[in-house]
Design a protein around this motif. Structure first.
Motif, mmCIF file in Angstrom:
data_model
loop_
_atom_site.group_PDB
_atom_site.id
_atom_site.type_symbol
_atom_site.label_atom_id
_atom_site.label_comp_id
_atom_site.label_asym_id
_atom_site.label_seq_id
_atom_site.Cartn_x
_atom_site.Cartn_y
_atom_site.Cartn_z
ATOM 1 N N TRP A 1 16.900 11.707 25.246
ATOM 2 C CA TRP A 1 15.606 11.222 25.721
ATOM 3 C C TRP A 1 14.503 11.609 24.732
ATOM 4 O O TRP A 1 14.556 12.661 24.116
ATOM 5 C CB TRP A 1 15.280 11.838 27.077
ATOM 6 C CG TRP A 1 16.300 11.579 28.142
ATOM 7 C CD1 TRP A 1 17.348 12.391 28.453
ATOM 8 C CD2 TRP A 1 16.377 10.461 29.011
ATOM 9 N NE1 TRP A 1 18.074 11.845 29.476
ATOM 10 C CE2 TRP A 1 17.498 10.649 29.845
ATOM 11 C CE3 TRP A 1 15.606 9.310 29.186
ATOM 12 C CZ2 TRP A 1 17.863 9.746 30.827
ATOM 13 C CZ3 TRP A 1 15.965 8.413 30.167
ATOM 14 C CH2 TRP A 1 17.087 8.617 30.972
ATOM 15 N N LEU A 2 13.502 10.752 24.634
ATOM 16 C CA LEU A 2 12.309 11.058 23.839
ATOM 17 C C LEU A 2 11.230 11.542 24.792
ATOM 18 O O LEU A 2 10.892 10.847 25.761
ATOM 19 C CB LEU A 2 11.832 9.811 23.087
ATOM 20 C CG LEU A 2 10.545 9.948 22.266
ATOM 21 C CD1 LEU A 2 10.696 11.013 21.187
ATOM 22 C CD2 LEU A 2 10.162 8.608 21.666
ATOM 23 N N GLN A 3 10.704 12.739 24.551
ATOM 24 C CA GLN A 3 9.671 13.319 25.416
ATOM 25 C C GLN A 3 8.634 14.015 24.539
ATOM 26 O O GLN A 3 8.954 14.887 23.753
ATOM 27 C CB GLN A 3 10.299 14.296 26.409
ATOM 28 C CG GLN A 3 11.210 15.319 25.764
ATOM 29 C CD GLN A 3 12.061 16.100 26.746
ATOM 30 O OE1 GLN A 3 12.292 15.690 27.873
ATOM 31 N NE2 GLN A 3 12.519 17.263 26.311
ATOM 32 N N VAL A 4 7.392 13.576 24.663
ATOM 33 C CA VAL A 4 6.299 14.101 23.839
ATOM 34 C C VAL A 4 5.157 14.503 24.754
ATOM 35 O O VAL A 4 4.646 13.679 25.527
ATOM 36 C CB VAL A 4 5.805 13.049 22.820
ATOM 37 C CG1 VAL A 4 4.622 13.576 22.024
ATOM 38 C CG2 VAL A 4 6.935 12.622 21.896
ATOM 39 N N ALA A 5 4.739 15.764 24.669
ATOM 40 C CA ALA A 5 3.606 16.223 25.471
ATOM 41 C C ALA A 5 2.284 15.755 24.877
ATOM 42 O O ALA A 5 1.388 15.316 25.594
ATOM 43 C CB ALA A 5 3.619 17.740 25.598
ATOM 44 N N GLU A 6 2.149 15.843 23.555
ATOM 45 C CA GLU A 6 0.904 15.437 22.900
ATOM 46 C C GLU A 6 1.149 15.214 21.416
ATOM 47 O O GLU A 6 1.929 15.933 20.789
ATOM 48 C CB GLU A 6 -0.186 16.497 23.088
ATOM 49 C CG GLU A 6 -1.555 16.100 22.606
ATOM 50 C CD GLU A 6 -2.260 15.071 23.486
ATOM 51 O OE1 GLU A 6 -3.345 14.609 23.092
ATOM 52 O OE2 GLU A 6 -1.738 14.712 24.563
ATOM 53 N N LEU A 7 0.475 14.203 20.869
ATOM 54 C CA LEU A 7 0.461 13.960 19.429
ATOM 55 C C LEU A 7 -0.980 14.076 18.981
ATOM 56 O O LEU A 7 -1.866 13.421 19.542
ATOM 57 C CB LEU A 7 1.010 12.572 19.104
ATOM 58 C CG LEU A 7 1.123 12.240 17.617
ATOM 59 C CD1 LEU A 7 2.321 11.338 17.366
ATOM 60 C CD2 LEU A 7 -0.138 11.602 17.060
ATOM 61 N N GLN A 8 -1.234 14.930 17.997
ATOM 62 C CA GLN A 8 -2.566 15.094 17.430
ATOM 63 C C GLN A 8 -2.511 14.687 15.963
ATOM 64 O O GLN A 8 -1.644 15.148 15.227
ATOM 65 C CB GLN A 8 -3.037 16.536 17.546
ATOM 66 C CG GLN A 8 -3.170 17.027 18.962
ATOM 67 C CD GLN A 8 -3.518 18.504 19.052
ATOM 68 O OE1 GLN A 8 -3.291 19.264 18.121
ATOM 69 N NE2 GLN A 8 -4.068 18.908 20.187
ATOM 70 N N ALA A 9 -3.439 13.827 15.566
ATOM 71 C CA ALA A 9 -3.534 13.386 14.174
ATOM 72 C C ALA A 9 -4.971 13.623 13.722
ATOM 73 O O ALA A 9 -5.889 12.981 14.225
ATOM 74 C CB ALA A 9 -3.162 11.919 14.045
ATOM 75 N N PHE A 10 -5.154 14.569 12.799
ATOM 76 C CA PHE A 10 -6.498 14.952 12.379
ATOM 77 C C PHE A 10 -6.870 14.346 11.036
ATOM 78 O O PHE A 10 -6.053 14.310 10.109
ATOM 79 C CB PHE A 10 -6.624 16.475 12.303
ATOM 80 C CG PHE A 10 -6.625 17.137 13.650
ATOM 81 C CD1 PHE A 10 -7.800 17.240 14.383
ATOM 82 C CD2 PHE A 10 -5.454 17.633 14.194
ATOM 83 C CE1 PHE A 10 -7.806 17.836 15.633
ATOM 84 C CE2 PHE A 10 -5.446 18.232 15.439
ATOM 85 C CZ PHE A 10 -6.625 18.332 16.164
ATOM 86 N N ASP A 11 -8.134 13.892 10.943
ATOM 87 C CA ASP A 11 -8.666 13.471 9.658
ATOM 88 C C ASP A 11 -9.304 14.681 8.974
ATOM 89 O O ASP A 11 -9.260 15.791 9.506
ATOM 90 C CB ASP A 11 -9.658 12.309 9.823
ATOM 91 C CG ASP A 11 -10.910 12.676 10.622
ATOM 92 O OD1 ASP A 11 -11.185 13.888 10.845
ATOM 93 O OD2 ASP A 11 -11.631 11.744 11.029
ATOM 94 N N PHE A 12 -9.908 14.484 7.815
ATOM 95 C CA PHE A 12 -10.472 15.610 7.064
ATOM 96 C C PHE A 12 -11.811 16.087 7.623
ATOM 97 O O PHE A 12 -12.343 17.079 7.177
ATOM 98 C CB PHE A 12 -10.562 15.273 5.576
ATOM 99 C CG PHE A 12 -9.221 15.332 4.908
ATOM 100 C CD1 PHE A 12 -8.725 16.533 4.432
ATOM 101 C CD2 PHE A 12 -8.426 14.208 4.797
ATOM 102 C CE1 PHE A 12 -7.471 16.615 3.849
ATOM 103 C CE2 PHE A 12 -7.172 14.271 4.211
ATOM 104 C CZ PHE A 12 -6.696 15.478 3.738
ATOM 105 N N GLY A 13 -12.311 15.410 8.642
ATOM 106 C CA GLY A 13 -13.491 15.881 9.349
ATOM 107 C C GLY A 13 -13.120 16.647 10.604
ATOM 108 O O GLY A 13 -13.963 16.916 11.440
#
Length: 196
Positions: free
Chosen positions: A40-52
């Motif tokens: 199973w695929l289970q993801v609580a959170e994905l965070q993708a940050f820019d340079f700011g």
């Protein structure tokens, strides 16, 4: 001739000690996450940050191949700002195995500084080995790798800032060494011509 060869070898040795540059992710428009295991695929959170230091995943649109029992662990739980890793506060795929994915499309093309995935915490963390792929608007693969949260709450990857037209330190070192070797060769030739 021996001096020039020795200098050349020393410059090459110094340059080889410089670490390779990390990946720059420029113009990213989407992230696709799959399970590296047949589970199973289970993801609580994905965070993708820019340079700011902005988490651009928050304004993104999350979609998935399927949802476990038609909800409530929907794709939008993976970019809602909560790292709560307990069901149903996570995204959970509808079936286990290949073909299952979570995708987050960003609101605009972004240069990423880092990406972090949070896995499930209430059970089943042995499933949480993720394949991560980042694409641009032309569907060009910008980054591909794995993040492992099986024994940690989260896993991250960081990216280099893209610097257009400015050489990196290794390039500067190579240029300086090249100019030095060229100057040494010209001086040696001039000295030999005068003494002849």
């Amino acid at each position: 001739m021996f001096k020039l060869s020795f200098v050349t070898l020393m410059a090459a040795a110094a340059l080889s000690a410089v670490p390779a540059a990390a990946v720059s992710v420029v113009g990213a428009t989407r992230v696709v996450v799959t399970n590296a295991l047949p589970d199973w695929l289970q993801v609580a959170e994905l965070q993708a940050f820019d340079f700011g230091a902005n988490n651009v995943a928050l304004a993104g649109i999350a979609s998935a191949s399927s949802v476990y029992q038609n909800g409530p662990a929907t794709p939008d739980k993976a970019n809602d700002g909560s790292t709560n890793g307990t069901y149903p506060n996570i995204f959970h795929s509808g079936t286990p195995g290949a073909g299952e994915f979570l995708q987050i499309d960003f609101a605009a093309a972004t240069n990423l500084s880092s990406l972090t995935l949070f896995g499930r915490t209430d059970c089943c963390s042995e499933r949480d080995l993720f394949n991560v792929s980042i694409y641009n608007a032309n569907n060009t693969l910008l980054y591909s790798g794995q993040l492992d949260t099986r024994s940690a709450l989260s896993a991250s990857v960081t990216f280099d800032r893209a610097v257009g037209g400015v050489p990196e330190a290794a390039t500067w070192a190579m240029l300086i060494a090249g100019f030095g070797l060229t100057g040494a060769t010209l001086r040696r030739r001039r000295t030999m011509a005068v003494s002849a």
